[in-house]
Design a protein around this motif. Structure first.
Motif, PDB file in Angstrom:
ATOM      1  N   MET A 144       0.777  -1.063  -0.112  1.00 58.36           N
ATOM      2  CA  MET A 144      -0.028  -0.089  -0.108  1.00 58.36           C
ATOM      3  C   MET A 144       0.814   1.246  -0.060  1.00 58.36           C
ATOM      4  SD  MET A 144      -2.958   1.180   2.611  1.00 58.36           S
ATOM      5  CE  MET A 144      -1.827   2.492   3.580  1.00 58.36           C
ATOM      6  N   ILE A 145       1.989   1.335   0.776  1.00 59.34           N
ATOM      7  CA  ILE A 145       2.865   2.363   0.886  1.00 59.34           C
ATOM      8  C   ILE A 145       3.560   2.636  -0.409  1.00 59.34           C
ATOM      9  CG2 ILE A 145       5.146   3.114   1.640  1.00 59.34           C
ATOM     10  CD1 ILE A 145       4.305   2.014   4.275  1.00 59.34           C
ATOM     11  N   LYS A 146       3.902   1.556  -1.149  1.00 61.13           N
ATOM     12  CA  LYS A 146       4.504   1.650  -2.337  1.00 61.13           C
ATOM     13  C   LYS A 146       3.607   2.207  -3.538  1.00 61.13           C
ATOM     14  CE  LYS A 146       7.080  -1.346  -6.038  1.00 61.13           C
ATOM     15  NZ  LYS A 146       7.257  -2.523  -6.257  1.00 61.13           N
ATOM     16  N   GLU A 147       2.152   1.745  -3.359  1.00 60.18           N
ATOM     17  CA  GLU A 147       1.300   2.205  -4.329  1.00 60.18           C
ATOM     18  C   GLU A 147       1.016   3.769  -4.269  1.00 60.18           C
ATOM     19  OE1 GLU A 147      -3.308   1.176  -5.264  1.00 60.18           O
ATOM     20  OE2 GLU A 147      -2.039  -0.559  -5.011  1.00 60.18           O
ATOM     21  N   SER A 148       0.838   3.953  -2.906  1.00 56.77           N
ATOM     22  CA  SER A 148       0.653   5.391  -2.467  1.00 56.77           C
ATOM     23  C   SER A 148       1.835   6.270  -2.787  1.00 56.77           C
ATOM     24  CB  SER A 148       0.092   5.379  -0.940  1.00 56.77           C
ATOM     25  OG  SER A 148      -1.120   4.806  -0.777  1.00 56.77           O
ATOM     26  N   THR A 149       2.819   5.848  -2.555  1.00 56.87           N
ATOM     27  CA  THR A 149       3.784   6.726  -2.941  1.00 56.87           C
ATOM     28  C   THR A 149       3.797   6.892  -4.474  1.00 56.87           C
ATOM     29  OG1 THR A 149       5.210   5.930  -1.341  1.00 56.87           O
ATOM     30  CG2 THR A 149       6.438   6.955  -2.846  1.00 56.87           C
ATOM     31  N   TRP A 150       3.739   5.944  -5.369  1.00 52.54           N
ATOM     32  CA  TRP A 150       3.738   6.063  -6.734  1.00 52.54           C
ATOM     33  C   TRP A 150       2.445   7.115  -7.210  1.00 52.54           C
ATOM     34  CZ3 TRP A 150      -0.261   4.963 -10.473  1.00 52.54           C
ATOM     35  CH2 TRP A 150       0.155   5.201 -11.768  1.00 52.54           C
ATOM     36  N   GLN A 151       1.303   7.089  -6.534  1.00 54.75           N
ATOM     37  CA  GLN A 151       0.188   7.709  -6.725  1.00 54.75           C
ATOM     38  C   GLN A 151       0.527   9.061  -6.281  1.00 54.75           C
ATOM     39  OE1 GLN A 151      -3.222   6.147  -4.706  1.00 54.75           O
ATOM     40  NE2 GLN A 151      -3.600   4.630  -6.276  1.00 54.75           N
ATOM     41  N   LEU A 152       1.267   9.572  -5.098  1.00 54.04           N
ATOM     42  CA  LEU A 152       1.852  10.651  -4.698  1.00 54.04           C
ATOM     43  C   LEU A 152       2.488  11.043  -5.736  1.00 54.04           C
ATOM     44  CD1 LEU A 152       1.362  12.761  -2.485  1.00 54.04           C
ATOM     45  CD2 LEU A 152       3.293  11.564  -1.167  1.00 54.04           C
ATOM     46  N   ALA A 153       3.586  10.619  -6.469  1.00 50.33           N
ATOM     47  CA  ALA A 153       4.356  11.414  -7.277  1.00 50.33           C
ATOM     48  C   ALA A 153       3.527  11.570  -8.384  1.00 50.33           C
ATOM     49  CB  ALA A 153       5.740  10.347  -7.782  1.00 50.33           C
ATOM     50  N   LYS A 154       2.746  10.944  -8.884  1.00 55.01           N
ATOM     51  CA  LYS A 154       2.147  11.246 -10.081  1.00 55.01           C
ATOM     52  C   LYS A 154       0.997  12.436  -9.758  1.00 55.01           C
ATOM     53  CE  LYS A 154      -1.685   9.072 -12.904  1.00 55.01           C
ATOM     54  NZ  LYS A 154      -2.573   7.954 -12.941  1.00 55.01           N
ATOM     55  N   LEU A 155       0.460  12.682  -8.977  1.00 51.91           N
ATOM     56  CA  LEU A 155      -0.224  13.812  -8.414  1.00 51.91           C
ATOM     57  C   LEU A 155       0.686  15.082  -8.442  1.00 51.91           C
ATOM     58  CD1 LEU A 155      -2.847  12.227  -5.860  1.00 51.91           C
ATOM     59  CD2 LEU A 155      -3.378  12.853  -8.165  1.00 51.91           C
ATOM     60  N   ASN A 156       1.621  14.910  -7.609  1.00 52.96           N
ATOM     61  CA  ASN A 156       2.638  15.884  -7.713  1.00 52.96           C
ATOM     62  C   ASN A 156       3.010  16.557  -8.986  1.00 52.96           C
ATOM     63  OD1 ASN A 156       2.809  16.834  -4.897  1.00 52.96           O
ATOM     64  ND2 ASN A 156       4.020  14.728  -4.378  1.00 52.96           N
ATOM     65  N   ARG A 157       3.484  15.372  -9.753  1.00 50.34           N
ATOM     66  CA  ARG A 157       3.750  15.902 -11.270  1.00 50.34           C
ATOM     67  C   ARG A 157       2.464  16.503 -11.960  1.00 50.34           C
ATOM     68  NH1 ARG A 157       6.499  16.412 -15.282  1.00 50.34           N
ATOM     69  NH2 ARG A 157       6.279  15.069 -17.408  1.00 50.34           N
ATOM     70  N   GLU A 158       1.400  15.992 -11.985  1.00 47.27           N
ATOM     71  CA  GLU A 158       0.180  16.699 -12.606  1.00 47.27           C
ATOM     72  C   GLU A 158       0.055  18.106 -11.799  1.00 47.27           C
ATOM     73  OE1 GLU A 158      -4.468  15.886 -12.660  1.00 47.27           O
ATOM     74  OE2 GLU A 158      -3.130  14.022 -12.163  1.00 47.27           O
TER      75      GLU A 158
ATOM     76  N   VAL B  15      -2.674  15.838   0.082  1.00 42.46           N
ATOM     77  CA  VAL B  15      -2.495  15.723   1.269  1.00 42.46           C
ATOM     78  C   VAL B  15      -3.037  14.501   2.121  1.00 42.46           C
ATOM     79  CG1 VAL B  15      -3.595  17.071   3.383  1.00 42.46           C
ATOM     80  CG2 VAL B  15      -2.396  18.183   1.526  1.00 42.46           C
ATOM     81  N   ALA B  16      -4.411  14.158   1.252  1.00 43.20           N
ATOM     82  CA  ALA B  16      -4.807  12.924   1.858  1.00 43.20           C
ATOM     83  C   ALA B  16      -3.848  11.745   1.737  1.00 43.20           C
ATOM     84  CB  ALA B  16      -6.205  12.733   1.221  1.00 43.20           C
ATOM     85  N   LEU B  17      -3.408  11.521   0.626  1.00 44.65           N
ATOM     86  CA  LEU B  17      -2.247  10.548   0.292  1.00 44.65           C
ATOM     87  C   LEU B  17      -1.153  10.501   1.370  1.00 44.65           C
ATOM     88  CD1 LEU B  17      -1.985   9.950  -3.194  1.00 44.65           C
ATOM     89  CD2 LEU B  17      -2.412   8.075  -1.646  1.00 44.65           C
ATOM     90  N   GLN B  18      -0.617  11.853   1.791  1.00 44.78           N
ATOM     91  CA  GLN B  18       0.398  11.915   2.658  1.00 44.78           C
ATOM     92  C   GLN B  18      -0.202  11.508   3.956  1.00 44.78           C
ATOM     93  OE1 GLN B  18       1.180  16.227   1.873  1.00 44.78           O
ATOM     94  NE2 GLN B  18       2.893  15.712   0.536  1.00 44.78           N
ATOM     95  N   ALA B  19      -1.130  11.614   4.151  1.00 44.68           N
ATOM     96  CA  ALA B  19      -1.845  11.238   5.380  1.00 44.68           C
ATOM     97  C   ALA B  19      -1.979   9.689   5.616  1.00 44.68           C
ATOM     98  CB  ALA B  19      -3.164  12.178   6.035  1.00 44.68           C
ATOM     99  N   THR B  20      -2.158   9.276   4.355  1.00 45.34           N
ATOM    100  CA  THR B  20      -2.153   7.779   4.276  1.00 45.34           C
ATOM    101  C   THR B  20      -0.715   7.023   4.435  1.00 45.34           C
ATOM    102  OG1 THR B  20      -4.208   7.824   2.993  1.00 45.34           O
ATOM    103  CG2 THR B  20      -3.009   5.642   2.865  1.00 45.34           C
ATOM    104  N   LEU B  21       0.162   7.715   3.938  1.00 46.32           N
ATOM    105  CA  LEU B  21       1.342   6.989   4.046  1.00 46.32           C
ATOM    106  C   LEU B  21       1.871   7.083   5.461  1.00 46.32           C
ATOM    107  CD1 LEU B  21       2.925   8.623   0.695  1.00 46.32           C
ATOM    108  CD2 LEU B  21       2.766   6.211   1.427  1.00 46.32           C
ATOM    109  N   ARG B  22       1.756   8.547   5.999  1.00 44.61           N
ATOM    110  CA  ARG B  22       2.128   8.693   7.390  1.00 44.61           C
ATOM    111  C   ARG B  22       1.426   7.459   8.342  1.00 44.61           C
ATOM    112  NH1 ARG B  22       1.733  13.971   6.326  1.00 44.61           N
ATOM    113  NH2 ARG B  22      -0.170  14.100   7.293  1.00 44.61           N
ATOM    114  N   GLU B  23       0.243   7.295   8.200  1.00 47.50           N
ATOM    115  CA  GLU B  23      -0.505   6.343   9.028  1.00 47.50           C
ATOM    116  C   GLU B  23      -0.053   4.859   8.725  1.00 47.50           C
ATOM    117  OE1 GLU B  23      -3.714   4.895  11.724  1.00 47.50           O
ATOM    118  OE2 GLU B  23      -3.088   7.140  11.161  1.00 47.50           O
TER     119      GLU B  23
END
Length: 183
Positions: free
Chosen positions: A83-97, A165-173
């Motif tokens: 889940m962390i790996k997938e969320s990190t990938w999604q976070l990078a994609k959203l930051n790029r967007e 922000v929500a994905l960052q919270a997910t990763l921290r959790e």
């Protein structure tokens, strides 16, 4: 979430689709779609599921051997890491967007300035009156640039920023859960 991952955990937890949906505060239909690999769980539902799985893995019923409990913890850690790996990938994609939206916005503003300056230059030429075709082209280009500005303005970027922000919270959790399972 990988196909059938939710189904596997739901079955391990002994929950029906409706019971899991009620716990995660989502519809049973969404649980079904996620289990079939057609949709992703919302961030808050992922957090709730992580907590549920963590609690399940940490609990040691009397009829489970220590080896079985260790296996459950490992499976939970494995799932959290994926889940962390997938969320990190999604976070990078959203930051790029988001970065692209900001760059498009700035570029469009720059183009508008250039088009306006060019129109002023054409209007001040006494010897060479502005060509109707040139003015029409500049007007169309300026209009397109204004559409880009509107499409990529700061208000349009808010939903994307909230997802980040929500994905960052997910990763921290998830990282906190991994830490608590490692103890």
């Amino acid at each position: 979430m990988k196909r059938n991952t939710l189904l596997n955990w739901r079955e391990k937890l002994g929950l029906s689709q409706q019971a899991l949906a009620d716990y995660l505060m989502i519809s049973r239909g969404l649980v079904n779609l996620v289990e079939r690999g057609e949709r992703e769980l919302p961030t808050q539902a992922l957090l709730e599921l992580s907590q549920l799985i963590s609690n399940h893995a940490v609990a040691t019923p009397a009829n489970l051997s220590p080896e079985r409990t260790l296996q459950e913890r490992r499976k939970c850690l494995e799932w959290l890491n994926s889940m962390i790996k997938e969320s990190t990938w999604q976070l990078a994609k959203l930051n790029r967007e988001l970065t692209l939206m900001e760059a498009d916005h700035q570029q469009a503003l720059h183009h508008i300035q250039a088009f306006q300056m060019r129109q002023q230059q054409l209007a001040t030429h006494v010897n060479h009156p502005p060509n109707e075709r040139q003015q029409l082209w500049l007007s169309i280009q300026e209009e397109e640039a204004w559409k880009k500005v509107e499409k990529n303005n700061s208000v349009s970027r808010i939903p994307l920023q909230l997802k980040i922000v929500a994905l960052q919270a997910t990763l921290r959790e998830a990282q906190q859960l991994i830490h608590s399972l490692g103890d």
